[in-house]
Write a protein that holds these residues in place. Structure first.
Motif, short mmCIF file in Angstrom:
data_model
loop_
_atom_site.label_atom_id
_atom_site.label_comp_id
_atom_site.label_asym_id
_atom_site.label_seq_id
_atom_site.Cartn_x
_atom_site.Cartn_y
_atom_site.Cartn_z
N ARG A 1 -8.12 23.50 5.72
CA ARG A 1 -7.50 23.95 4.47
C ARG A 1 -7.86 23.05 3.30
O ARG A 1 -7.46 23.31 2.17
CB ARG A 1 -5.98 24.00 4.62
N GLY A 2 -8.59 21.99 3.57
CA GLY A 2 -8.99 21.07 2.51
C GLY A 2 -8.04 19.93 2.28
O GLY A 2 -8.20 19.17 1.31
N MET A 3 -7.04 19.75 3.15
CA MET A 3 -6.08 18.67 2.97
C MET A 3 -6.65 17.36 3.51
O MET A 3 -7.20 17.31 4.61
CB MET A 3 -4.76 19.00 3.66
N THR A 4 -6.46 16.31 2.73
CA THR A 4 -7.02 14.99 3.06
C THR A 4 -6.57 14.52 4.44
O THR A 4 -5.41 14.69 4.83
CB THR A 4 -6.57 13.97 2.00
N LEU A 5 -7.50 13.88 5.16
CA LEU A 5 -7.21 13.29 6.46
C LEU A 5 -7.15 11.77 6.36
O LEU A 5 -7.88 11.17 5.57
CB LEU A 5 -8.25 13.72 7.48
N TYR A 6 -6.29 11.19 7.19
CA TYR A 6 -6.04 9.75 7.16
C TYR A 6 -6.11 9.17 8.57
O TYR A 6 -5.95 9.88 9.57
CB TYR A 6 -4.64 9.46 6.60
N TYR A 7 -6.33 7.86 8.62
CA TYR A 7 -6.20 7.13 9.87
C TYR A 7 -5.29 5.92 9.64
O TYR A 7 -5.10 5.48 8.49
CB TYR A 7 -7.56 6.68 10.41
N ARG A 8 -4.70 5.43 10.72
CA ARG A 8 -3.82 4.27 10.63
C ARG A 8 -4.50 3.06 11.22
O ARG A 8 -5.18 3.15 12.25
CB ARG A 8 -2.50 4.54 11.36
N VAL B 1 -4.82 20.76 -2.21
CA VAL B 1 -6.16 20.25 -1.93
C VAL B 1 -6.51 19.19 -2.97
O VAL B 1 -6.29 19.37 -4.17
CB VAL B 1 -7.18 21.40 -1.98
N GLY B 2 -7.05 18.09 -2.50
CA GLY B 2 -7.42 16.99 -3.40
C GLY B 2 -6.40 15.88 -3.46
O GLY B 2 -6.73 14.76 -3.89
N ASP B 3 -5.14 16.15 -3.05
CA ASP B 3 -4.15 15.09 -3.02
C ASP B 3 -4.53 14.04 -1.98
O ASP B 3 -5.04 14.38 -0.90
CB ASP B 3 -2.77 15.66 -2.67
N SER B 4 -4.26 12.80 -2.29
CA SER B 4 -4.47 11.72 -1.32
C SER B 4 -3.39 10.66 -1.50
O SER B 4 -3.67 9.46 -1.53
CB SER B 4 -5.87 11.11 -1.47
N SER B 5 -2.14 11.14 -1.64
CA SER B 5 -1.03 10.23 -1.91
C SER B 5 -0.71 9.35 -0.71
O SER B 5 0.03 8.37 -0.85
CB SER B 5 0.21 11.02 -2.33
N GLY B 6 -1.24 9.68 0.45
CA GLY B 6 -0.97 8.85 1.63
C GLY B 6 -1.84 7.62 1.74
O GLY B 6 -1.59 6.75 2.59
N ASP B 7 -2.85 7.52 0.88
CA ASP B 7 -3.76 6.38 0.95
C ASP B 7 -3.01 5.11 0.54
O ASP B 7 -2.52 5.00 -0.59
CB ASP B 7 -4.95 6.62 0.03
N GLY B 8 -2.87 4.17 1.47
CA GLY B 8 -2.14 2.94 1.20
C GLY B 8 -0.67 3.00 1.54
O GLY B 8 0.06 2.04 1.26
N ALA B 9 -0.22 4.12 2.14
CA ALA B 9 1.20 4.26 2.48
C ALA B 9 1.58 3.35 3.62
O ALA B 9 0.73 2.83 4.36
CB ALA B 9 1.50 5.72 2.86
N ASP B 10 2.89 3.16 3.78
CA ASP B 10 3.45 2.33 4.85
C ASP B 10 2.84 0.94 4.85
O ASP B 10 2.22 0.49 5.83
CB ASP B 10 3.26 3.00 6.22
N ASP B 11 2.97 0.28 3.70
CA ASP B 11 2.45 -1.09 3.57
C ASP B 11 0.96 -1.16 3.87
O ASP B 11 0.48 -2.06 4.58
CB ASP B 11 3.22 -2.06 4.48
N ALA B 12 0.22 -0.19 3.31
CA ALA B 12 -1.25 -0.13 3.40
C ALA B 12 -1.75 0.06 4.82
O ALA B 12 -2.90 -0.26 5.13
CB ALA B 12 -1.87 -1.39 2.79
#
Length: 435
Positions: A65-72, A129-140
């Motif tokens: 769907r174009g939603m940003t993916l993250y890793y921890r 789509v295009g949001d990336s508000s999770g980048d740096g979340a939970d104390d980076a």
């Protein structure tokens, strides 16, 4: 005397036409099948514009769907509340590991994609789509998953790895960004020291220092002309004289012995390919040779450089299929996608109002032009100049007299939510699509 001059002029015109015309060249992807895909099915690539506009945009991995993916980092189990805040990126049944990608099992029996061993997740607070508000979340601890074709590659100082769309993937380049080509030969000692007129001007060996040492998949060989040359996986590396600027791949298809030195290939749906046009360079086309087009927006301009000024993917997504209605599609047939089509890489799947599916590339819906024959580009730069009359972006665009218009002037409009709202004189126009 006059008749003699006329014959000479006609003969000269024929010679010029014969000299200037060269048939379109298709990329041969058969040799690329052993190269891993940059993305598995259901994983896409999205442009991420940083808050600092001076910084170069980044390419990030996203879901279908174009939603940003993250890793921890560090990685660990993400279940219960964590999984609700960070939903896993699901891997389909039958998904297999390839390149940097692997499906990993979860405690609940489902599987999710992992990139270079790190499980990937969405962020529930990203709304579009295009949001990336999770980048740096939970104390980076959480990071947006960036597309980096050089990740994990051991590269000599003289070599880089970049997205080279014209080559259909991520390719090796020299430090100036010029595409490198691998000489495909059963015997790498059989070098093209000159095969054919002017070959030394066309294909220049990538020189290595005499003291260079092997690095990863890279080694050197000593040529008969005394040059020490870099090799990649046993294939000698060259630049092509016809590449005039970084990220060009004009040498693709010129000589079957030379292929862009790809480290990853981009997903290409069945029925699509990269074709080289004499005037436009590398463009997307169907397997039958029909040029693919997108409908874009021009603001206060009649001319548009379709490579450097390619419309923003977010704009194309806001348009969807709305810029070409049922009447329009008689002249601009949609590039259809099969019922089981899955987005991947730069390719998305759109649903038209009649329920049929259509391919989109870098956000823009793709079409062919009914007046083209295979190899034609008659639909390139057909404009409809107009005035946006509704600041909400919902209103039609009025055609201005005296301006070039397409065969469908009544079909020109700004779709709901279109970015053209309030921009005054503007234009929708068709152009071929650069890969």
């Amino acid at each position: 005397m006059r008749s003699g001059l006329g014959v000479l002029a006609l003969f000269a015109a024929v010679l010029v036409a014969a000299w200037s015309y060269r048939p379109p060249v298709r990329h041969d992807h058969r040799g690329a099948q052993g190269i891993p895909l940059a993305t598995p099915p259901g994983i896409t690539l999205r442009l991420r514009t940083l808050a600092d506009r001076r910084a170069a945009p980044q390419i990030i991995y996203a879901d279908a769907r174009g939603m940003t993916l993250y890793y921890r980092d560090p990685a660990g189990a993400c279940i219960d509340d964590c999984a609700r805040a960070w939903p896993p990126a699901p891997a389909p049944a039958g998904a297999a590991a390839q390149g940097d990608w692997s499906p990993v099992a979860r405690d609940d029996g489902t599987r999710q994609w992992a990139y270079r061993g790190r499980p990937l997740h969405r962020y529930a607070k990203d709304s579009k789509v295009g949001d990336s508000s999770g980048d740096g979340a939970d104390d980076a601890a959480w990071h947006a998953a960036l597309y980096r074709p050089d990740a994990g590659l051991a590269l000599p100082d003289a070599i880089r790895a970049h997205d080279v769309g014209d080559a259909g993937g991520a390719a090796l380049t020299d430090t100036a960004g010029m595409t490198l080509y691998a000489f495909e030969s059963a015997d790498p000692r059989h070098l093209p020291d000159c095969v054919g007129s002017g070959c030394t001007r066309e294909w220049a060996p990538l020189e290595a220092p005499e003291i260079a040492v092997p690095v990863g998949d890279f080694a050197t060989l000593s040529r008969p002309d005394g040059i020490t040359q870099w090799t990649f996986r046993g294939k000698p590396l060259y630049t092509f004289g016809g590449d005039l600027k970084p990220a060009e791949a004009n040498g693709a298809g010129v000589d079957p012995r030379f292929r862009p030195a790809l480290v990853q290939r981009f997903f290409m749906p069945g029925g699509a390919e990269i074709r080289r046009d004499l005037m436009l360079g590398a463009i997307l086309a169907t397997a039958s040779g029909a040029t693919l087009y997108q409908r874009d927006l021009v603001i206060n301009e009649e001319r548009h450089e379709f490579r450097s000024d390619h419309g923003a993917p977010a704009l194309g997504r806001s348009f969807g299929t709305s810029t070409c209605d049922r009447g329009c599609t008689r002249e601009w047939p949609p590039f259809r996608a099969p019922a089981d089509a899955v987005p991947s890489g730069y390719w998305d799947v759109l649903e038209r109002p009649d329920g049929s599916l259509q391919w989109a590339y870098k956000g823009f819906a793709l079409y062919t032009y009914a007046k083209d024959k295979p190899g034609d580009i008659n639909g390139h730069e057909i404009h409809d100049l107009g005035e946006v009359v509704d600041d909400s972006g919902l209103g039609p665009a009025r055609k201005h007299s005296g301006e070039a218009v397409s065969a469908n002037p009544a079909d020109t409009y700004v779709p709901a939510g279109g970015a053209a709202a309030g921009l005054g004189i503007s234009a929708m126009f068709w152009h071929a699509v650069a890969p």
